[in-house]
Design a protein around this motif. Structure first.
Motif, mmCIF file in Angstrom:
data_model
loop_
_atom_site.group_PDB
_atom_site.id
_atom_site.type_symbol
_atom_site.label_atom_id
_atom_site.label_comp_id
_atom_site.label_asym_id
_atom_site.label_seq_id
_atom_site.Cartn_x
_atom_site.Cartn_y
_atom_site.Cartn_z
ATOM 1 N N LYS A 94 -6.049 25.814 44.230
ATOM 2 C CA LYS A 94 -6.938 25.458 43.115
ATOM 3 C C LYS A 94 -7.193 26.667 42.217
ATOM 4 C CE LYS A 94 -11.512 26.208 45.026
ATOM 5 N NZ LYS A 94 -12.806 25.710 45.315
ATOM 6 N N SER A 95 -7.379 26.373 40.942
ATOM 7 C CA SER A 95 -7.688 27.392 39.942
ATOM 8 C C SER A 95 -6.750 28.589 40.041
ATOM 9 C CB SER A 95 -9.148 27.843 40.087
ATOM 10 O OG SER A 95 -9.997 26.727 40.006
ATOM 11 N N THR A 96 -5.476 28.305 40.072
ATOM 12 C CA THR A 96 -4.492 29.377 40.176
ATOM 13 C C THR A 96 -3.235 29.039 39.369
ATOM 14 O OG1 THR A 96 -3.142 30.693 41.712
ATOM 15 C CG2 THR A 96 -3.506 28.401 42.311
ATOM 16 N N LEU A 97 -2.527 30.087 38.979
ATOM 17 C CA LEU A 97 -1.197 29.921 38.378
ATOM 18 C C LEU A 97 -0.207 30.751 39.179
ATOM 19 C CD1 LEU A 97 -2.066 30.170 34.550
ATOM 20 C CD2 LEU A 97 -1.459 28.084 35.809
ATOM 21 N N ASN A 98 -0.483 30.894 40.491
ATOM 22 C CA ASN A 98 0.472 31.694 41.261
ATOM 23 C C ASN A 98 1.748 30.897 41.525
ATOM 24 O OD1 ASN A 98 0.244 30.239 43.720
ATOM 25 N ND2 ASN A 98 -1.416 31.549 44.467
ATOM 26 N N ARG A 99 2.787 31.604 41.913
ATOM 27 C CA ARG A 99 4.108 30.990 42.056
ATOM 28 C C ARG A 99 4.094 29.882 43.098
ATOM 29 N NH1 ARG A 99 9.167 32.489 40.832
ATOM 30 N NH2 ARG A 99 10.775 31.575 42.135
ATOM 31 N N LYS A 100 3.418 30.147 44.207
ATOM 32 C CA LYS A 100 3.408 29.162 45.302
ATOM 33 C C LYS A 100 2.823 27.827 44.820
ATOM 34 C CE LYS A 100 1.450 28.359 49.908
ATOM 35 N NZ LYS A 100 2.577 27.546 50.368
ATOM 36 N N TYR A 101 1.675 27.905 44.174
ATOM 37 C CA TYR A 101 1.039 26.672 43.681
ATOM 38 C C TYR A 101 1.928 25.970 42.655
ATOM 39 C CZ TYR A 101 -1.771 23.960 40.377
ATOM 40 O OH TYR A 101 -2.218 22.989 39.515
ATOM 41 N N LEU A 102 2.405 26.717 41.666
ATOM 42 C CA LEU A 102 3.163 26.088 40.572
ATOM 43 C C LEU A 102 4.419 25.394 41.082
ATOM 44 C CD1 LEU A 102 2.784 28.861 37.830
ATOM 45 C CD2 LEU A 102 1.807 26.549 37.748
ATOM 46 N N MET A 103 5.141 26.060 41.993
ATOM 47 C CA MET A 103 6.398 25.481 42.475
ATOM 48 C C MET A 103 6.148 24.209 43.284
ATOM 49 S SD MET A 103 8.181 27.356 40.888
ATOM 50 C CE MET A 103 9.903 27.628 40.991
#
Ligand code: NDP
Length: 322
Positions: A94-103
Protein backbone atom coordinates in the motif's frame (compact mmCIF):
# COMPACT_ATOMS: atom_id res chain seq x y z
CA UNK A 1 -15.37 14.16 -31.46
CA UNK A 2 -11.82 15.22 -32.09
CA UNK A 3 -8.76 13.24 -31.08
CA UNK A 4 -5.73 14.90 -29.50
CA UNK A 5 -2.18 13.59 -29.32
CA UNK A 6 -1.14 12.47 -25.87
CA UNK A 7 1.86 14.70 -25.23
CA UNK A 8 4.92 13.73 -27.25
CA UNK A 9 3.51 10.26 -27.97
CA UNK A 10 1.77 9.29 -31.19
CA UNK A 11 -1.30 8.05 -29.32
CA UNK A 12 -4.54 9.91 -29.98
CA UNK A 13 -7.23 10.17 -27.31
CA UNK A 14 -10.78 11.45 -27.70
CA UNK A 15 -10.91 14.95 -26.22
CA UNK A 16 -13.70 13.78 -23.92
CA UNK A 17 -13.21 10.44 -22.21
CA UNK A 18 -15.03 8.43 -19.56
CA UNK A 19 -13.94 7.24 -16.11
CA UNK A 20 -15.34 5.02 -13.37
CA UNK A 21 -14.30 6.60 -10.04
CA UNK A 22 -17.00 6.53 -7.34
CA UNK A 23 -19.65 5.28 -9.76
CA UNK A 24 -18.53 1.74 -10.74
CA UNK A 25 -18.90 -0.64 -7.83
CA UNK A 26 -20.60 1.96 -5.60
CA UNK A 27 -23.52 3.43 -7.54
CA UNK A 28 -23.87 1.57 -10.82
CA UNK A 29 -24.97 -1.98 -11.44
CA UNK A 30 -23.18 -3.78 -14.24
CA UNK A 31 -25.82 -3.10 -16.86
CA UNK A 32 -25.89 0.69 -16.29
CA UNK A 33 -22.09 0.76 -16.21
CA UNK A 34 -22.08 -0.86 -19.63
CA UNK A 35 -24.78 1.49 -20.95
CA UNK A 36 -22.71 4.51 -19.88
CA UNK A 37 -19.67 3.18 -21.73
CA UNK A 38 -21.81 2.45 -24.79
CA UNK A 39 -23.23 5.99 -24.76
CA UNK A 40 -19.72 7.46 -24.51
CA UNK A 41 -18.48 5.17 -27.30
CA UNK A 42 -21.42 6.19 -29.52
CA UNK A 43 -20.27 9.80 -29.14
CA UNK A 44 -16.72 8.87 -30.24
CA UNK A 45 -15.01 8.31 -26.86
CA UNK A 46 -12.03 5.99 -27.27
CA UNK A 47 -10.47 6.32 -23.78
CA UNK A 48 -11.85 4.71 -20.63
CA UNK A 49 -10.12 5.47 -17.34
CA UNK A 50 -9.87 3.18 -14.33
CA UNK A 51 -7.65 2.44 -11.32
CA UNK A 52 -6.79 -0.51 -9.12
CA UNK A 53 -8.10 1.27 -6.04
CA UNK A 54 -11.54 2.24 -7.42
CA UNK A 55 -14.10 0.25 -5.41
CA UNK A 56 -11.18 -1.90 -4.28
CA UNK A 57 -10.72 -3.57 -7.66
CA UNK A 58 -14.44 -3.93 -8.42
CA UNK A 59 -14.37 -1.04 -10.87
CA UNK A 60 -11.85 -2.95 -13.01
CA UNK A 61 -13.94 -6.12 -12.74
CA UNK A 62 -17.06 -4.26 -13.92
CA UNK A 63 -15.28 -2.48 -16.77
CA UNK A 64 -13.61 -5.73 -17.87
CA UNK A 65 -17.00 -7.48 -17.93
CA UNK A 66 -18.55 -4.58 -19.85
CA UNK A 67 -15.79 -4.65 -22.46
CA UNK A 68 -16.35 -8.37 -22.97
CA UNK A 69 -20.07 -7.88 -23.51
CA UNK A 70 -19.67 -4.80 -25.69
CA UNK A 71 -17.30 -6.75 -27.93
CA UNK A 72 -15.40 -3.75 -29.30
CA UNK A 73 -12.16 -4.49 -31.15
CA UNK A 74 -9.30 -4.23 -28.65
CA UNK A 75 -7.32 -2.08 -31.09
CA UNK A 76 -10.09 0.54 -31.17
CA UNK A 77 -10.06 1.70 -27.53
CA UNK A 78 -7.64 2.83 -24.85
CA UNK A 79 -7.87 1.58 -21.26
CA UNK A 80 -5.93 2.87 -18.31
CA UNK A 81 -5.29 1.81 -14.78
CA UNK A 82 -3.36 3.39 -11.91
CA UNK A 83 -1.26 2.11 -9.06
CA UNK A 84 -0.19 3.44 -5.68
CA UNK A 85 -2.69 2.87 -2.85
CA UNK A 86 -2.90 -0.92 -3.27
CA UNK A 87 -5.57 -3.32 -2.05
CA UNK A 88 -3.82 -4.81 0.98
CA UNK A 89 -2.15 -3.54 4.13
CA UNK A 90 1.36 -5.00 3.92
CA UNK A 91 4.37 -2.64 3.90
CA UNK A 92 4.97 -3.42 0.23
CA UNK A 93 1.33 -3.46 -0.76
CA UNK A 94 0.00 0.00 0.00
CA UNK A 95 0.99 3.59 -0.69
CA UNK A 96 4.07 2.56 -2.62
CA UNK A 97 5.56 2.67 -6.10
CA UNK A 98 8.26 0.12 -5.39
CA UNK A 99 9.14 -2.47 -8.01
CA UNK A 100 7.69 -5.40 -6.10
CA UNK A 101 4.27 -3.80 -5.73
CA UNK A 102 4.09 -2.45 -9.28
CA UNK A 103 5.07 -5.72 -10.95
CA UNK A 104 2.46 -7.64 -8.94
CA UNK A 105 -0.24 -4.99 -9.23
CA UNK A 106 -0.24 -4.96 -13.03
CA UNK A 107 -0.78 -8.72 -13.25
CA UNK A 108 -3.75 -8.59 -10.86
CA UNK A 109 -5.23 -5.61 -12.66
CA UNK A 110 -5.04 -7.31 -16.06
CA UNK A 111 -6.80 -10.33 -14.60
CA UNK A 112 -9.64 -8.18 -13.24
CA UNK A 113 -9.95 -6.32 -16.55
CA UNK A 114 -9.69 -9.58 -18.55
CA UNK A 115 -7.13 -7.89 -20.80
CA UNK A 116 -3.64 -8.78 -21.98
CA UNK A 117 -2.45 -5.21 -21.66
CA UNK A 118 -3.61 -1.78 -20.58
CA UNK A 119 -2.77 1.11 -22.88
CA UNK A 120 -1.98 3.67 -20.19
CA UNK A 121 -0.67 3.08 -16.70
CA UNK A 122 -0.36 5.86 -14.16
CA UNK A 123 1.64 6.14 -10.94
CA UNK A 124 -1.41 7.38 -9.04
CA UNK A 125 0.48 9.52 -6.52
CA UNK A 126 4.19 10.19 -5.84
CA UNK A 127 5.93 7.86 -3.35
CA UNK A 128 8.62 9.66 -1.34
CA UNK A 129 9.85 6.30 0.07
CA UNK A 130 10.86 4.78 -3.27
CA UNK A 131 13.68 6.24 -5.39
CA UNK A 132 12.21 7.65 -8.59
CA UNK A 133 14.81 5.62 -10.51
CA UNK A 134 13.35 2.35 -9.16
CA UNK A 135 9.85 3.36 -10.24
CA UNK A 136 11.03 4.46 -13.70
CA UNK A 137 12.78 1.11 -14.28
CA UNK A 138 9.70 -0.81 -13.09
CA UNK A 139 7.41 1.17 -15.43
CA UNK A 140 9.85 0.62 -18.29
CA UNK A 141 9.95 -3.11 -17.61
CA UNK A 142 6.15 -3.26 -17.42
CA UNK A 143 6.03 -1.71 -20.89
CA UNK A 144 8.78 -3.94 -22.28
CA UNK A 145 6.86 -6.97 -20.96
CA UNK A 146 3.90 -5.84 -23.09
CA UNK A 147 1.61 -5.34 -20.09
CA UNK A 148 1.22 -1.58 -20.68
CA UNK A 149 1.94 0.65 -23.67
CA UNK A 150 2.53 4.12 -22.16
CA UNK A 151 3.12 5.32 -18.63
CA UNK A 152 2.66 8.53 -16.73
CA UNK A 153 1.93 10.09 -13.37
CA UNK A 154 -1.03 11.50 -11.48
CA UNK A 155 -0.76 14.51 -9.19
CA UNK A 156 3.04 14.47 -9.12
CA UNK A 157 4.87 17.74 -8.57
CA UNK A 158 6.57 19.07 -11.71
CA UNK A 159 10.11 18.54 -10.35
CA UNK A 160 9.48 14.82 -9.76
CA UNK A 161 7.99 14.43 -13.25
CA UNK A 162 11.07 16.12 -14.71
CA UNK A 163 13.34 13.87 -12.62
CA UNK A 164 11.55 10.75 -13.88
CA UNK A 165 11.76 11.99 -17.46
CA UNK A 166 15.50 12.71 -17.21
CA UNK A 167 16.27 9.30 -15.66
CA UNK A 168 14.37 7.60 -18.50
CA UNK A 169 16.12 9.77 -21.08
CA UNK A 170 19.58 9.06 -19.66
CA UNK A 171 19.09 5.27 -19.64
CA UNK A 172 17.04 5.09 -22.88
CA UNK A 173 14.00 3.83 -20.98
CA UNK A 174 10.31 4.40 -21.71
CA UNK A 175 9.61 8.00 -20.71
CA UNK A 176 6.53 9.23 -18.86
CA UNK A 177 4.28 10.82 -21.49
CA UNK A 178 1.26 11.96 -19.47
CA UNK A 179 0.05 13.38 -16.17
CA UNK A 180 -3.44 13.11 -14.68
CA UNK A 181 -4.25 16.20 -12.59
CA UNK A 182 -7.52 17.59 -11.31
CA UNK A 183 -8.70 20.43 -13.55
CA UNK A 184 -11.94 22.37 -13.39
CA UNK A 185 -13.20 25.92 -12.91
CA UNK A 186 -12.39 25.70 -9.19
CA UNK A 187 -9.04 23.95 -9.44
CA UNK A 188 -6.74 25.59 -11.97
CA UNK A 189 -3.41 26.48 -10.38
CA UNK A 190 -1.49 23.27 -11.11
CA UNK A 191 -2.50 22.96 -14.78
CA UNK A 192 -2.33 26.67 -15.61
CA UNK A 193 0.78 27.57 -13.59
CA UNK A 194 2.82 24.77 -12.03
CA UNK A 195 2.91 22.45 -15.03
CA UNK A 196 3.74 25.09 -17.65
CA UNK A 197 7.43 23.99 -17.87
CA UNK A 198 6.27 20.46 -18.77
CA UNK A 199 4.28 21.38 -21.86
CA UNK A 200 7.03 22.30 -24.35
CA UNK A 201 9.84 19.99 -23.43
CA UNK A 202 9.36 17.14 -22.40
CA UNK A 203 5.83 17.74 -23.79
CA UNK A 204 3.73 15.93 -21.21
CA UNK A 205 0.07 15.37 -22.15
CA UNK A 206 -2.77 15.75 -19.65
CA UNK A 207 -5.79 13.55 -18.99
CA UNK A 208 -7.67 15.67 -16.48
CA UNK A 209 -10.08 14.61 -13.73
CA UNK A 210 -13.23 15.85 -11.96
CA UNK A 211 -14.17 18.41 -14.65
CA UNK A 212 -17.47 19.07 -12.84
CA UNK A 213 -15.85 19.15 -9.36
CA UNK A 214 -17.76 15.95 -8.56
CA UNK A 215 -21.01 17.29 -10.05
CA UNK A 216 -21.02 20.67 -8.29
CA UNK A 217 -20.45 22.53 -11.57
CA UNK A 218 -23.52 20.91 -13.14
CA UNK A 219 -25.62 23.13 -10.87
CA UNK A 220 -27.32 20.08 -9.31
CA UNK A 221 -26.51 21.34 -5.78
CA UNK A 222 -27.80 24.88 -6.37
CA UNK A 223 -31.05 24.21 -4.49
CA UNK A 224 -29.93 21.57 -1.99
CA UNK A 225 -28.58 18.04 -2.17
CA UNK A 226 -30.51 15.84 -4.62
CA UNK A 227 -31.21 12.29 -3.40
CA UNK A 228 -28.85 9.70 -4.87
CA UNK A 229 -26.24 12.29 -5.86
CA UNK A 230 -22.53 11.86 -5.09
CA UNK A 231 -22.79 14.07 -2.00
CA UNK A 232 -25.10 11.46 -0.41
CA UNK A 233 -22.90 8.39 -0.90
CA UNK A 234 -21.79 6.61 2.28
CA UNK A 235 -18.03 6.63 2.73
CA UNK A 236 -17.58 9.82 0.68
CA UNK A 237 -18.55 12.30 3.41
CA UNK A 238 -15.14 13.99 2.99
CA UNK A 239 -16.02 14.71 -0.63
CA UNK A 240 -19.56 15.85 0.22
CA UNK A 241 -18.10 18.55 2.47
CA UNK A 242 -16.17 19.98 -0.49
CA UNK A 243 -19.14 19.70 -2.83
CA UNK A 244 -21.61 21.62 -0.68
CA UNK A 245 -19.39 24.66 -0.21
CA UNK A 246 -21.76 27.68 -0.13
CA UNK A 247 -19.26 30.06 -1.79
CA UNK A 248 -18.76 27.73 -4.71
CA UNK A 249 -22.45 27.01 -5.02
CA UNK A 250 -23.13 30.75 -5.31
CA UNK A 251 -20.43 30.98 -8.00
CA UNK A 252 -22.09 28.14 -9.91
CA UNK A 253 -25.41 29.96 -9.64
CA UNK A 254 -23.76 33.06 -11.12
CA UNK A 255 -22.72 31.04 -14.19
CA UNK A 256 -26.30 30.02 -14.99
CA UNK A 257 -27.26 33.14 -17.04
CA UNK A 258 -24.09 32.74 -19.12
CA UNK A 259 -24.92 29.11 -19.87
CA UNK A 260 -28.45 30.20 -20.82
CA UNK A 261 -27.02 32.86 -23.19
CA UNK A 262 -24.92 30.16 -24.85
CA UNK A 263 -27.87 27.79 -25.08
CA UNK A 264 -26.18 25.05 -23.07
CA UNK A 265 -26.39 23.44 -19.63
CA UNK A 266 -24.02 24.33 -16.79
CA UNK A 267 -22.36 20.91 -17.09
CA UNK A 268 -21.71 21.48 -20.79
CA UNK A 269 -20.28 24.94 -20.09
CA UNK A 270 -17.90 23.59 -17.41
CA UNK A 271 -16.71 20.74 -19.63
CA UNK A 272 -16.28 22.96 -22.68
CA UNK A 273 -14.22 25.37 -20.55
CA UNK A 274 -11.78 22.52 -19.73
CA UNK A 275 -11.58 21.58 -23.42
CA UNK A 276 -10.55 25.13 -24.35
CA UNK A 277 -7.16 24.55 -22.72
CA UNK A 278 -4.88 23.26 -25.51
CA UNK A 279 -2.58 21.53 -23.00
CA UNK A 280 -5.38 19.17 -22.05
CA UNK A 281 -5.34 16.01 -24.17
CA UNK A 282 -8.52 14.50 -22.76
CA UNK A 283 -11.08 15.62 -20.19
CA UNK A 284 -12.18 12.53 -18.27
CA UNK A 285 -15.89 12.78 -17.59
CA UNK A 286 -17.82 10.80 -14.99
CA UNK A 287 -21.51 9.91 -14.90
CA UNK A 288 -23.94 7.88 -12.84
CA UNK A 289 -26.37 7.35 -15.72
CA UNK A 290 -26.35 7.28 -19.54
CA UNK A 291 -28.44 10.48 -19.82
CA UNK A 292 -25.60 12.38 -18.10
CA UNK A 293 -23.12 10.95 -20.61
CA UNK A 294 -25.27 12.15 -23.50
CA UNK A 295 -25.62 15.62 -21.97
CA UNK A 296 -21.90 15.84 -21.22
CA UNK A 297 -20.89 14.85 -24.74
CA UNK A 298 -22.93 17.84 -25.92
CA UNK A 299 -20.16 20.04 -24.50
CA UNK A 300 -18.26 19.52 -27.75
CA UNK A 301 -20.63 21.89 -29.57
CA UNK A 302 -20.14 24.59 -26.91
CA UNK A 303 -16.34 24.87 -27.25
CA UNK A 304 -16.39 27.10 -30.38
CA UNK A 305 -18.78 29.48 -28.58
CA UNK A 306 -16.26 30.18 -25.80
CA UNK A 307 -14.66 33.23 -27.36
CA UNK A 308 -12.21 35.45 -25.48
CA UNK A 309 -14.88 37.77 -24.06
CA UNK A 310 -16.84 34.80 -22.69
CA UNK A 311 -13.71 33.32 -21.10
CA UNK A 312 -13.04 36.69 -19.43
CA UNK A 313 -16.63 36.79 -18.16
CA UNK A 314 -16.18 33.31 -16.67
CA UNK A 315 -12.94 34.38 -14.94
CA UNK A 316 -14.80 37.33 -13.50
CA UNK A 317 -17.48 35.07 -12.05
CA UNK A 318 -15.34 32.28 -10.58
CA UNK A 319 -11.94 33.95 -10.25
CA UNK A 320 -8.77 33.06 -12.18
CA UNK A 321 -5.34 32.15 -10.70
CA UNK A 322 -3.45 35.43 -10.19
P1 NDP B 1 -16.95 14.92 -12.46
O1 NDP B 1 -16.34 16.02 -11.67
O2 NDP B 1 -17.43 15.27 -13.82
O3 NDP B 1 -18.11 14.29 -11.59
C1 NDP B 1 -18.89 13.25 -12.13
C2 NDP B 1 -20.19 13.11 -11.33
O4 NDP B 1 -20.96 14.32 -11.45
C3 NDP B 1 -21.07 12.02 -11.87
O5 NDP B 1 -20.72 10.76 -11.38
C4 NDP B 1 -22.45 12.48 -11.45
O6 NDP B 1 -22.61 12.20 -10.06
C5 NDP B 1 -22.34 13.99 -11.66
N1 NDP B 1 -22.67 14.38 -13.03
C6 NDP B 1 -21.98 14.15 -14.16
N2 NDP B 1 -22.58 14.69 -15.23
C7 NDP B 1 -23.69 15.29 -14.77
C8 NDP B 1 -24.71 16.03 -15.40
N3 NDP B 1 -24.69 16.27 -16.72
N4 NDP B 1 -25.72 16.53 -14.63
C9 NDP B 1 -25.74 16.31 -13.30
N5 NDP B 1 -24.78 15.61 -12.63
C10 NDP B 1 -23.76 15.10 -13.37
O7 NDP B 1 -15.90 13.75 -12.69
P2 NDP B 1 -15.30 12.66 -11.66
O8 NDP B 1 -15.00 13.26 -10.34
O9 NDP B 1 -16.18 11.46 -11.72
O10 NDP B 1 -13.93 12.35 -12.37
C11 NDP B 1 -13.92 11.84 -13.70
C12 NDP B 1 -12.91 10.73 -13.82
O11 NDP B 1 -11.61 11.22 -13.54
C13 NDP B 1 -13.09 9.57 -12.81
O12 NDP B 1 -14.09 8.68 -13.19
C14 NDP B 1 -11.73 8.96 -12.85
O13 NDP B 1 -11.59 8.15 -13.99
C15 NDP B 1 -10.82 10.18 -12.96
N6 NDP B 1 -10.30 10.59 -11.65
C16 NDP B 1 -8.95 10.50 -11.44
C17 NDP B 1 -8.38 10.86 -10.22
C18 NDP B 1 -6.91 10.75 -10.02
O14 NDP B 1 -6.43 10.90 -8.89
N7 NDP B 1 -6.13 10.49 -11.05
C19 NDP B 1 -9.21 11.33 -9.10
C20 NDP B 1 -10.61 11.41 -9.44
C21 NDP B 1 -11.12 11.07 -10.67
P3 NDP B 1 -24.04 11.91 -9.37
O15 NDP B 1 -25.07 11.73 -10.44
O16 NDP B 1 -23.83 10.72 -8.56
O17 NDP B 1 -24.30 13.12 -8.50
Amino acid sequence: MQYRRLGSSGLKLSELSFGSWVTYGNQLAEETARECMAAAHDAGVNFFDNAEVYARGQSEVIMGGALRKLGWRRESYVISTKFFWGLNDGPNEKSTLNRKYLMQAIDASLKRLQLEHVDLVFCHRPDPDTPIEETVWAMHDMIRAGKALYWGTSEWDPASIMAAWHIADKHHLAKPVMEQPQYNLFHRERVEREYVPLYRDPCIGLTTWSPLASGLLSGKYNDGIPPGSRATIKGYEWLAERIIDPVRISQVRSLAPLAADLGCTLAQLALAWCLKNPHVTSVITGASRPSQVVENMGALTVVPKLEADIMTRIDGLVGAPS
